[in-house]
Design a protein around this motif. Structure first.
Motif, PDB file in Angstrom:
ATOM      1  N   ASP A 195       0.673  -1.188  -0.029  1.00 48.14           N
ATOM      2  CA  ASP A 195      -0.029  -0.007  -0.041  1.00 48.14           C
ATOM      3  C   ASP A 195       1.062   1.306   0.027  1.00 48.14           C
ATOM      4  O   ASP A 195       0.523   2.200  -0.726  1.00 48.14           O
ATOM      5  CB  ASP A 195      -0.978   0.098   1.325  1.00 48.14           C
ATOM      6  CG  ASP A 195      -2.109   1.100   0.991  1.00 48.14           C
ATOM      7  OD1 ASP A 195      -2.968   0.825   0.315  1.00 48.14           O
ATOM      8  OD2 ASP A 195      -2.147   1.743   2.044  1.00 48.14           O
ATOM      9  N   ARG A 241       2.083   1.804  -3.353  1.00 49.93           N
ATOM     10  CA  ARG A 241       1.013   2.462  -4.317  1.00 49.93           C
ATOM     11  C   ARG A 241       0.830   3.680  -4.053  1.00 49.93           C
ATOM     12  O   ARG A 241       0.436   4.516  -5.102  1.00 49.93           O
ATOM     13  CB  ARG A 241      -0.169   1.689  -3.922  1.00 49.93           C
ATOM     14  CG  ARG A 241      -1.321   1.857  -5.013  1.00 49.93           C
ATOM     15  CD  ARG A 241      -2.667   1.041  -4.676  1.00 49.93           C
ATOM     16  NE  ARG A 241      -2.950   1.580  -3.043  1.00 49.93           N
ATOM     17  CZ  ARG A 241      -3.733   2.540  -2.645  1.00 49.93           C
ATOM     18  NH1 ARG A 241      -4.190   3.288  -3.615  1.00 49.93           N
ATOM     19  NH2 ARG A 241      -4.263   2.660  -1.483  1.00 49.93           N
ATOM     20  N   TYR A 259      -4.834   2.373   5.610  1.00 42.35           N
ATOM     21  CA  TYR A 259      -4.749   0.782   5.065  1.00 42.35           C
ATOM     22  C   TYR A 259      -5.593   0.056   5.887  1.00 42.35           C
ATOM     23  O   TYR A 259      -6.302  -0.914   5.163  1.00 42.35           O
ATOM     24  CB  TYR A 259      -3.197   0.448   5.035  1.00 42.35           C
ATOM     25  CG  TYR A 259      -3.055  -1.033   4.802  1.00 42.35           C
ATOM     26  CD1 TYR A 259      -3.448  -1.470   3.279  1.00 42.35           C
ATOM     27  CD2 TYR A 259      -2.690  -2.031   5.889  1.00 42.35           C
ATOM     28  CE1 TYR A 259      -3.166  -2.836   3.300  1.00 42.35           C
ATOM     29  CE2 TYR A 259      -2.671  -3.336   5.765  1.00 42.35           C
ATOM     30  CZ  TYR A 259      -2.913  -3.776   4.328  1.00 42.35           C
ATOM     31  OH  TYR A 259      -2.754  -4.998   4.085  1.00 42.35           O
ATOM     32  N   ARG A 282      -9.405   0.421   4.740  1.00 46.35           N
ATOM     33  CA  ARG A 282      -9.640   0.101   3.431  1.00 46.35           C
ATOM     34  C   ARG A 282      -9.784  -1.323   3.384  1.00 46.35           C
ATOM     35  O   ARG A 282     -10.639  -1.936   2.577  1.00 46.35           O
ATOM     36  CB  ARG A 282      -8.278   0.614   2.430  1.00 46.35           C
ATOM     37  CG  ARG A 282      -8.410   1.840   2.086  1.00 46.35           C
ATOM     38  CD  ARG A 282      -7.811   2.444   0.884  1.00 46.35           C
ATOM     39  NE  ARG A 282      -5.987   2.291   1.277  1.00 46.35           N
ATOM     40  CZ  ARG A 282      -5.589   3.056   1.929  1.00 46.35           C
ATOM     41  NH1 ARG A 282      -6.094   4.378   2.328  1.00 46.35           N
ATOM     42  NH2 ARG A 282      -4.357   2.989   1.973  1.00 46.35           N
TER      43      ARG A 282
END
Length: 402
Positions: free
Chosen positions: A23, A26, A90, A93
């Motif tokens: 993550d 990203r 994170y 999510r």
């Protein structure tokens, strides 16, 4: 004792290390930034294990104890709970932590103001900044009506409203006082809708007398040219900032409107852009060729390929959409420093467009359409800067020329 899925990493966060690493990549974190975040995860996981706490504690006030110990140990980075934002994002999510947008109200006054906030955002469609100011004024009024067990409004009278207006406007400028008056009227209407007052007392709020002391202050064309030219379009940030400035200068958008633009708001074949303005307005504006070229250059050679559908993104991790009008203001401020000119707000660039249109012969109604004003009185302020047309209205001085 629970153990992480990775050898040597104990605690409830162990199994999330690799997913968190992906993550971070990203979101555009550098290797050093990624390393620091993973080290924070490991330390936090060990602390949770030692304190016999579940993973949910990372989103609770108890986590402050972890950062108190971290600061005492001499750490110089990631010393406050704000550094947990990437990890909490994170975990939410992926569904490990519940998505909590805001702290629940803790008392009757807070509950009332929270309902008022939802009314402003959902029913009225106000932007976040305006709603925040309205809630601030409402909070002052509620505090004045609180006798110790929560504010009451059953016996509220017009005289009480007038007294509060006098107090809240004391020391404010004309514009700020008018905004406070609007906030109070909105809150009084809300109280009546909620059944907390027997009559609507918004009409009891006195208006603020006076007129603005100065007309809008446009920026000279030379300064505008220097601001636009200051962007280094060889860099990603420069291409982004150039596109933002072009939208402000050529279309007169508000800062929040620029930050709110999304990839799906552009119809490239038709040459139009959809702008989401005040009060949930959606307006289709023609996209000038130079503005479209600036936006396209950023999209093709600058904008990171991420899931976020907002047009303008941060240039450093975490890569996500600009936070709002403040971020757009920071872009303009950076351009001012690079150009060597005094600070110019995004709204002054909006005034500049209106003034230039006026000088080119556009009518006030045409300017109002471009700026998307709902009331003609809002556009009328620009009449004060058109000295040429105002001169035709001047009456001769009695007794001859002066």
């Amino acid at each position: 004792m629970s153990r992480g899925c990775r050898r040597g990493l104990v605690g409830p966060l162990g199994c999330h290390r690799e997913g968190f690493r992906e993550d971070l990549r990203r979101l555009g974190y550098s290797r050093s930034g990624e390393k620091r975040q993973l080290q924070l995860l490991a330390s936090l996981s060990r602390w949770l294990e030692a304190e016999c706490l579940s993973l949910a504690a990372v989103a609770s006030p108890r986590v402050e104890s972890f950062f108190v110990a971290r600061r005492a140990a001499g750490y110089v980075n990631l010393r406050t709970d704000r550094s947990l934002a990437p990890l909490l994002g994170y975990l939410r999510r992926i569904g490990v932590l519940e998505k909590v947008e805001r702290t629940r109200p803790v008392g009757p006054n807070e509950e009332l103001l929270d309902r008022f906030r939802r009314y402003l955002m959902i029913e009225r469609g106000l932007v976040e900044g305006t709603a925040r100011f309205y809630i601030h004024v409402a909070g002052l009024f509620v505090a004045e009506r609180d006798g110790g067990n929560g504010a009451t409004f059953v016996d509220l009278k017009a005289a009480d409203v007038t007294r509060f207006v006098t107090e809240v406007c004391d020391g404010r400028g004309l514009s700020s006082a008018r905004q406070a008056i609007s906030a109070l009227r909105s809150f009084l209407r809300f109280l009546h809708l909620e059944g907390l007052t027997s009559v609507a007392l918004d009409d009891a709020v006195l208006s603020v007398a006076g007129s603005s002391s100065s007309p809008p202050r446009p920026v000279s064309p030379e300064v505008v040219a220097r601001l636009v030219a200051s962007c280094d379009r060889r860099s990603v940030m420069g291409r982004r900032d150039y596109a933002i400035l072009m939208l402000l200068v050529r279309l007169g958008l508000r800062g929040g409107e620029v930050a709110g633009l999304g990839l799906d708001d552009f119809d490239w074949r038709a040459g139009v852009v959809v702008v989401r303005g005040k009060g949930r307005r959606r307006d289709r504006l023609p996209l000038p060729a130079d503005v479209g070229q600036a936006v396209a250059a950023y999209l093709w050679c600058g904008r990171p390929r991420v899931e976020d559908r907002r047009l303008f993104l941060r240039c450093c991790a975490p890569i996500r959409g600009l936070a709002g009008s403040g971020a757009v203001g920071a872009v303009v401020a950076r351009a001012c420093r690079a150009a060597g000119v005094p600070f110019v707000s995004p709204h002054r660039l909006r005034h500049t467009l209106a003034t230039e249109m006026l000088g080119a012969g556009a009518s006030l109604s045409e300017i109002g359409q471009v700026l998307r004003h709902r009331h003609t009185s809002t556009t009328a302020i620009y009449a004060a800067v058109d000295h040429t047309r105002l001169a035709t209205l001047a009456r001769p001085w009695p007794g001859g020329e002066q």
